[in-house]
Design a protein around this motif. Structure first.
Motif, PDB file in Angstrom:
ATOM      1  N   ARG A 115       0.849  -1.195   0.000  1.00 26.10           N
ATOM      2  CA  ARG A 115       0.000   0.000   0.000  1.00 26.10           C
ATOM      3  C   ARG A 115       0.880   1.239   0.000  1.00 26.10           C
ATOM      4  NH1 ARG A 115      -5.020  -1.635   0.229  1.00 26.10           N
ATOM      5  NH2 ARG A 115      -5.619  -3.451   1.404  1.00 26.10           N
ATOM      6  N   ARG A 116       2.029   1.133   0.668  1.00 24.53           N
ATOM      7  CA  ARG A 116       3.047   2.192   0.677  1.00 24.53           C
ATOM      8  C   ARG A 116       4.406   1.492   0.751  1.00 24.53           C
ATOM      9  NH1 ARG A 116       0.054   2.089   5.098  1.00 24.53           N
ATOM     10  NH2 ARG A 116       1.031   1.559   7.066  1.00 24.53           N
ATOM     11  N   ALA A 117       5.446   2.204   0.387  1.00 28.86           N
ATOM     12  CA  ALA A 117       6.784   1.605   0.314  1.00 28.86           C
ATOM     13  C   ALA A 117       7.218   1.007   1.652  1.00 28.86           C
ATOM     14  CB  ALA A 117       7.805   2.632  -0.164  1.00 28.86           C
ATOM     15  N   SER A 118       6.877   1.647   2.758  1.00 24.36           N
ATOM     16  CA  SER A 118       7.314   1.162   4.071  1.00 24.36           C
ATOM     17  C   SER A 118       6.734  -0.207   4.433  1.00 24.36           C
ATOM     18  CB  SER A 118       6.976   2.177   5.157  1.00 24.36           C
ATOM     19  OG  SER A 118       5.581   2.380   5.236  1.00 24.36           O
ATOM     20  N   ASP A 119       5.697  -0.664   3.723  1.00 27.60           N
ATOM     21  CA  ASP A 119       5.140  -1.992   3.971  1.00 27.60           C
ATOM     22  C   ASP A 119       6.148  -3.098   3.660  1.00 27.60           C
ATOM     23  OD1 ASP A 119       2.737  -0.922   4.803  1.00 27.60           O
ATOM     24  OD2 ASP A 119       1.696  -1.310   2.908  1.00 27.60           O
ATOM     25  N   ILE A 120       7.183  -2.797   2.878  1.00 24.35           N
ATOM     26  CA  ILE A 120       8.217  -3.784   2.534  1.00 24.35           C
ATOM     27  C   ILE A 120       8.999  -4.208   3.774  1.00 24.35           C
ATOM     28  CG2 ILE A 120      10.054  -2.117   1.985  1.00 24.35           C
ATOM     29  CD1 ILE A 120       9.511  -5.133  -0.173  1.00 24.35           C
ATOM     30  N   GLU A 121       9.036  -3.337   4.794  1.00 21.58           N
ATOM     31  CA  GLU A 121       9.848  -3.617   5.972  1.00 21.58           C
ATOM     32  C   GLU A 121       9.258  -4.748   6.805  1.00 21.58           C
ATOM     33  OE1 GLU A 121      12.117   0.469   6.881  1.00 21.58           O
ATOM     34  OE2 GLU A 121      10.054   0.402   7.655  1.00 21.58           O
ATOM     35  N   GLY A 122      10.156  -5.564   7.360  1.00 23.54           N
ATOM     36  CA  GLY A 122       9.728  -6.649   8.229  1.00 23.54           C
ATOM     37  C   GLY A 122      10.556  -7.896   8.021  1.00 23.54           C
ATOM     38  N   THR A 123      10.164  -8.928   8.743  1.00 28.87           N
ATOM     39  CA  THR A 123      10.807 -10.236   8.639  1.00 28.87           C
ATOM     40  C   THR A 123       9.917 -11.137   7.803  1.00 28.87           C
ATOM     41  OG1 THR A 123      11.837  -9.955  10.802  1.00 28.87           O
ATOM     42  CG2 THR A 123      11.680 -12.205   9.961  1.00 28.87           C
ATOM     43  N   TYR A 124      10.524 -11.826   6.872  1.00 25.30           N
ATOM     44  CA  TYR A 124       9.788 -12.663   5.924  1.00 25.30           C
ATOM     45  C   TYR A 124       9.934 -14.142   6.258  1.00 25.30           C
ATOM     46  CZ  TYR A 124       8.899  -8.605   3.076  1.00 25.30           C
ATOM     47  OH  TYR A 124       8.442  -7.391   2.634  1.00 25.30           O
ATOM     48  N   ARG A 125       8.855 -14.863   6.078  1.00 21.98           N
ATOM     49  CA  ARG A 125       8.814 -16.312   6.269  1.00 21.98           C
ATOM     50  C   ARG A 125       8.430 -16.968   4.945  1.00 21.98           C
ATOM     51  NH1 ARG A 125      11.673 -15.939  10.382  1.00 21.98           N
ATOM     52  NH2 ARG A 125      10.758 -15.107  12.260  1.00 21.98           N
ATOM     53  N   ALA A 126       8.891 -18.183   4.763  1.00 19.79           N
ATOM     54  CA  ALA A 126       8.574 -18.928   3.545  1.00 19.79           C
ATOM     55  C   ALA A 126       7.084 -19.206   3.468  1.00 19.79           C
ATOM     56  CB  ALA A 126       9.358 -20.227   3.502  1.00 19.79           C
ATOM     57  N   VAL A 127       6.540 -19.106   2.262  1.00 15.56           N
ATOM     58  CA  VAL A 127       5.144 -19.434   1.990  1.00 15.56           C
ATOM     59  C   VAL A 127       5.148 -20.690   1.131  1.00 15.56           C
ATOM     60  CG1 VAL A 127       3.028 -18.675   0.858  1.00 15.56           C
ATOM     61  CG2 VAL A 127       4.456 -17.020   2.064  1.00 15.56           C
ATOM     62  N   GLY A 128       4.350 -21.659   1.457  1.00 14.43           N
ATOM     63  CA  GLY A 128       4.309 -22.887   0.674  1.00 14.43           C
ATOM     64  C   GLY A 128       5.580 -23.690   0.866  1.00 14.43           C
ATOM     65  N   ALA A 129       6.160 -24.118  -0.244  1.00 15.66           N
ATOM     66  CA  ALA A 129       7.338 -24.986  -0.204  1.00 15.66           C
ATOM     67  C   ALA A 129       8.593 -24.220   0.161  1.00 15.66           C
ATOM     68  CB  ALA A 129       7.515 -25.684  -1.546  1.00 15.66           C
ATOM     69  N   GLY A 130       8.556 -22.897   0.139  1.00 20.68           N
ATOM     70  CA  GLY A 130       9.735 -22.110   0.495  1.00 20.68           C
ATOM     71  C   GLY A 130      10.728 -22.037  -0.637  1.00 20.68           C
ATOM     72  N   LEU A 131      11.972 -22.364  -0.357  1.00 20.54           N
ATOM     73  CA  LEU A 131      13.051 -22.209  -1.317  1.00 20.54           C
ATOM     74  C   LEU A 131      13.241 -23.486  -2.108  1.00 20.54           C
ATOM     75  CD1 LEU A 131      15.432 -20.288  -2.161  1.00 20.54           C
ATOM     76  CD2 LEU A 131      16.799 -21.557  -0.527  1.00 20.54           C
ATOM     77  N   ALA A 132      13.330 -23.355  -3.419  1.00 21.87           N
ATOM     78  CA  ALA A 132      13.659 -24.484  -4.291  1.00 21.87           C
ATOM     79  C   ALA A 132      14.931 -24.121  -5.025  1.00 21.87           C
ATOM     80  CB  ALA A 132      12.528 -24.735  -5.273  1.00 21.87           C
ATOM     81  N   ALA A 133      15.871 -25.016  -5.048  1.00 23.75           N
ATOM     82  CA  ALA A 133      17.152 -24.733  -5.694  1.00 23.75           C
ATOM     83  C   ALA A 133      17.398 -25.723  -6.820  1.00 23.75           C
ATOM     84  CB  ALA A 133      18.282 -24.816  -4.673  1.00 23.75           C
ATOM     85  N   ALA A 134      17.999 -25.239  -7.896  1.00 26.34           N
ATOM     86  CA  ALA A 134      18.344 -26.099  -9.023  1.00 26.34           C
ATOM     87  C   ALA A 134      19.501 -25.477  -9.772  1.00 26.34           C
ATOM     88  CB  ALA A 134      17.144 -26.268  -9.949  1.00 26.34           C
TER      89      ALA A 134
END
Length: 135
Positions: free
Chosen positions: A76-95
């Motif tokens: 909604r505003r740029a400051s909404d980017i701030e915070g701690t992020y958690r994986a959604v779904g399967a999280g990280l996939a590497a290949a």
């Protein structure tokens, strides 16, 4: 036009929008890992410098850097980017040295990023990523 239509048209700037993000993270460690980096958020025609932290907590061996790019949703505003992020779904996939992650913070902002790792790291984890606007 009807008043309800005018109200809806005027409300659109406050509605959630998307942006673009790019960031570089350097991670390293032996047993306990550390990680930090910098990046940019591109939102509504402006660029915001970012500080990145909280990457690679836990058992790690090695040193690596990774460049990530992707979409940011539900801002909604740029400051909404701030915070701690958690994986959604399967999280990280590497290949093949590349990684794709979908993360969400407590404000409902979602990052969908892909990246390429350079160097060796036994453990790659973006869950716990902390983002703040550099001031």
């Amino acid at each position: 036009m009807a008043p309800a239509v005018l109200t809806a048209m005027n409300a659109s700037p406050a509605a959630a929008a998307s942006g673009r993000i790019e960031f570089r993270v350097v991670r390293g460690g032996f047993i306990l890992g550390f990680g930090s980096g910098t990046g940019s958020l591109f939102f509504r025609g402006d660029r915001y410098n970012l500080k990145i932290g909280g990457v690679s907590l836990g058992a790690t061996i090695g040193l690596a850097s990774a460049d990530f790019v992707g979409r940011v949703r539900n801002l909604r505003r740029a400051s909404d980017i701030e915070g701690t992020y958690r994986a959604v779904g399967a999280g990280l996939a590497a290949a093949g040295g590349g990684a794709v992650a979908r993360l969400r913070n407590s404000r409902g902002v979602e990052l969908e990023v892909s990246g390429k790792q350079i160097g060796f790291m036994a453990s790659v984890d973006l869950s716990g990523l902390r983002v703040r606007i550099a001031r």
